[in-house]
Design a protein around this motif. Structure first.
Motif, PDB file in Angstrom:
ATOM      1  N   SER A 182       1.102  -1.538   0.507  1.00  0.00           N
ATOM      2  CA  SER A 182       0.272  -0.117   0.189  1.00  0.00           C
ATOM      3  C   SER A 182       0.948   1.623   0.226  1.00  0.00           C
ATOM      4  O   SER A 182       2.289   0.987  -0.013  1.00  0.00           O
ATOM      5  N   TYR A 231       0.873   3.814   1.598  1.00  0.00           N
ATOM      6  CA  TYR A 231       1.083   3.978   3.481  1.00  0.00           C
ATOM      7  C   TYR A 231       0.563   2.579   4.282  1.00  0.00           C
ATOM      8  O   TYR A 231       0.449   1.928   3.739  1.00  0.00           O
ATOM      9  N   ASP A 268      -2.796   1.507   4.802  1.00  0.00           N
ATOM     10  CA  ASP A 268      -3.436   2.519   4.215  1.00  0.00           C
ATOM     11  C   ASP A 268      -5.021   1.745   3.860  1.00  0.00           C
ATOM     12  O   ASP A 268      -5.340   0.519   4.648  1.00  0.00           O
TER      13      ASP A 268
END
Lengths: 112, 113
Positions: free
Chosen positions: B94, B96, B99
């Motif tokens: 992802s 972050y 996420d």
């Protein structure tokens, strides 16, 4: 950490709504509820997530009770391709880190 | 955009050996998480890397380790393999850490004999 419990299996008729329950009675205020599904031989696929409010997207709806101790994933018009294992996941965020609690999953079989 | 790729897809090892699994995330994704899936225990979180740093770790013994490179590719290593390490190892990426949506690869099926 919040734990989740799900029924091990359920059947659904094609074209009907499938309602998948998840219990997360120890959930706390900053824990999100996520749903993923896993079709045989594939990696899990994101479906939807929520914190307090009900959520809807093109795949499903998520209903979270007011006390947040349980939720229901709704597949509005189940198709044969929705046959999969559905996972209810609780995510808690603490100070930028997080922990995950996977349910055992519900095996959903959609029948023609 | 190419999806998450994992290599190898299948692997057979014997007890006591070590193994390294590789995961290439989606371009632009900097977070990579690893999971172990077995029939008995289901899906269990191993660890997550973001910007070459391990951010979180599940409850697995120290035989399980990982790392992330500057290009966000990640490797997972299991030393002194045990029969119980036979599993499907899934990688997810992802932008972050965990996420809104994680994108999973097809997994590496490890069999320990």
């Amino acid at each position: 950490d919040a734990k989740t419990t799900q029924p091990p299996s359920m059947d659904c008729a094609e074209g009907r709504a499938a309602n998948l329950p998840c219990n997360h009675s120890t959930i706390s205020g900053n824990e999100y509820v996520y749903w993923y599904r896993q079709i045989h031989s594939q990696g899990p696929q994101y479906i939807i997530h929520g914190l307090k409010n009900n959520e809807t997207n093109e795949m499903a709806s998520l209903i979270i009770t007011e006390d947040r101790k349980s939720s229901t994933l709704i597949l509005p018009h189940a198709t044969l391709r929705d046959t999969a294992v559905y996972y209810c996941i609780v995510r808690v965020v603490t100070g930028g880190d997080y922990k995950l609690s996977f349910g055992a999953g519900t095996t959903v079989t959609v029948r023609a | 955009k190419a999806g998450v790729t994992q290599t190898p897809r299948y692997l057979i090892k014997t007890r006591g050996q070590q193994v390294t699994l590789s995961c290439s995330p989606i371009s632009g994704h900097r977070s990579v998480s690893w999971y172990q899936q077995t029939p008995g225990q289901g899906l269990q979180f191993l660890f997550e890397y973001f910007s070459e740093t391990q951010r979180n770790k599940g409850n697995f013994p120290g035989r399980f380790s990982g790392r992330q490179f500057s290009n966000s590719r990640s490797e997972m290593n299991v030393s002194t393999l045990e029969l119980g390490d036979s599993a499907l190892y899934l990688c997810a990426s992802s932008p972050y850490p965990f996420d809104t949506e994680q994108f999973f690869g097809p997994g590496t099926r490890l069999t320990v004999l």
